[in-house]
Design a protein around this motif. Sequence first.
Motif, PDB file in Angstrom:
ATOM      1  N   UNK A  62      99.224  10.765  61.041  1.00 47.56           N
ATOM      2  CA  UNK A  62      98.645  11.206  62.409  1.00 47.56           C
ATOM      3  C   UNK A  62      97.219  11.745  62.085  1.00 47.56           C
ATOM      4  N   UNK A  63      97.072  12.776  61.188  1.00 51.26           N
ATOM      5  CA  UNK A  63      96.032  13.379  60.815  1.00 51.26           C
ATOM      6  C   UNK A  63      95.148  12.488  60.198  1.00 51.26           C
ATOM      7  N   UNK A  64      95.516  11.498  59.224  1.00 55.07           N
ATOM      8  CA  UNK A  64      94.676  10.651  58.606  1.00 55.07           C
ATOM      9  C   UNK A  64      94.290   9.679  59.570  1.00 55.07           C
ATOM     10  N   UNK A  65      94.719   9.066  60.466  1.00 65.65           N
ATOM     11  CA  UNK A  65      94.633   8.068  61.275  1.00 65.65           C
ATOM     12  C   UNK A  65      93.451   8.662  62.363  1.00 65.65           C
ATOM     13  N   UNK A  66      93.653   9.728  62.800  1.00 67.91           N
ATOM     14  CA  UNK A  66      92.796  10.267  63.758  1.00 67.91           C
ATOM     15  C   UNK A  66      91.344  10.698  63.066  1.00 67.91           C
ATOM     16  N   UNK A  70      91.293   4.613  61.595  1.00 64.48           N
ATOM     17  CA  UNK A  70      92.017   3.559  60.847  1.00 64.48           C
ATOM     18  C   UNK A  70      93.539   3.759  60.901  1.00 64.48           C
ATOM     19  N   UNK A  71      94.097   2.843  60.637  1.00 65.63           N
ATOM     20  CA  UNK A  71      95.885   2.930  60.733  1.00 65.63           C
ATOM     21  C   UNK A  71      96.054   3.633  59.316  1.00 65.63           C
ATOM     22  N   UNK A  72      97.013   4.616  59.376  1.00 66.58           N
ATOM     23  CA  UNK A  72      97.459   5.299  58.101  1.00 66.58           C
ATOM     24  C   UNK A  72      98.769   5.340  57.934  1.00 66.58           C
ATOM     25  N   UNK A  73      99.119   5.220  56.589  1.00 66.76           N
ATOM     26  CA  UNK A  73     100.570   5.267  55.906  1.00 66.76           C
ATOM     27  C   UNK A  73     100.549   6.690  55.267  1.00 66.76           C
ATOM     28  N   UNK A 133     100.892   5.215  61.416  1.00 71.06           N
ATOM     29  CA  UNK A 133     100.266   5.953  62.678  1.00 71.06           C
ATOM     30  C   UNK A 133      98.897   5.234  62.908  1.00 71.06           C
ATOM     31  N   UNK A 134      98.718   4.887  63.935  1.00 69.15           N
ATOM     32  CA  UNK A 134      97.641   4.482  64.728  1.00 69.15           C
ATOM     33  C   UNK A 134      96.638   5.412  65.362  1.00 69.15           C
ATOM     34  N   UNK A 135      95.328   5.314  65.360  1.00 66.30           N
ATOM     35  CA  UNK A 135      94.396   6.294  65.913  1.00 66.30           C
ATOM     36  C   UNK A 135      94.758   6.775  67.282  1.00 66.30           C
ATOM     37  N   UNK A 136      95.458   5.942  68.101  1.00 63.98           N
ATOM     38  CA  UNK A 136      95.886   6.161  69.571  1.00 63.98           C
ATOM     39  C   UNK A 136      97.205   7.110  69.697  1.00 63.98           C
ATOM     40  N   UNK A 137      97.911   7.390  68.435  1.00 60.55           N
ATOM     41  CA  UNK A 137      99.012   8.227  68.493  1.00 60.55           C
ATOM     42  C   UNK A 137     100.369   7.685  68.320  1.00 60.55           C
ATOM     43  N   UNK A 138     100.225   6.358  68.330  1.00 62.29           N
ATOM     44  CA  UNK A 138     101.534   5.529  68.148  1.00 62.29           C
ATOM     45  C   UNK A 138     101.929   5.690  66.610  1.00 62.29           C
TER      46      UNK A 138
END
Length: 208
Positions: A62-66, A70-73, A133-138
């Motif tokens: 989540x930290x990386x996505x936000x 971008x989507x983060x793994x 994790x997606x930037x919207x928190x999902x």
Amino acid sequence: MTHRRLTGRRLVLATHNAGKLRENAALLAEYGIAVEGAKALGLPEPAETATTFLGNAGIKALAAARATGDVALADDSGFSLAALDGAPGVYTADWAETPEGTRDYAAGMAKVERLARHATDRRAWFSCALVLAWPDGHTEGFLGEAHGVWIWPPRGDRGFGFDPMFQPEGHSETFGEMAPEAKHAISHRAAAFRLLAAACLTKGEEQE
């Protein structure tokens, strides 16, 4: 249960660990997904304050996505011994921590052996949590394990972390001795990735 599918061809891998970056990138290559590591992007490492693998992987993803949009793994993994009631487990990296703030996995393995050397139960396992994790928190999270025994002294200079002291079930080599493709076929990371791929990934030709 309905999972969210990954539609893009790019991922941020939320890790500063070169070994995890290499192994996850290799698993994603089959799906035509380009990856970029958190270290190359200058992203800080968030504090891993959860008490589970999935919880810590979620924090990092989540930290990386936000931070990137971008989507983060993210990957959180650890080594457990039955004789130590599952320790070091989620605290595996902490057991290798030095006073200087670096990680000495040879010292970490020696600590495991010192605490378990008189035990008759040699069962051990690696666990790996993968969280998208997606930037919207999902988020989508998956947990895989590889079971075997711990050995001493460590063998092999392949892999990373505690790989040289883990011999997986049905094999005579440790993870530290195995060729990368052999480890990828049976590892805890591969087990988690198979679940993630089935739920969230689509191969390039299947999108056309």
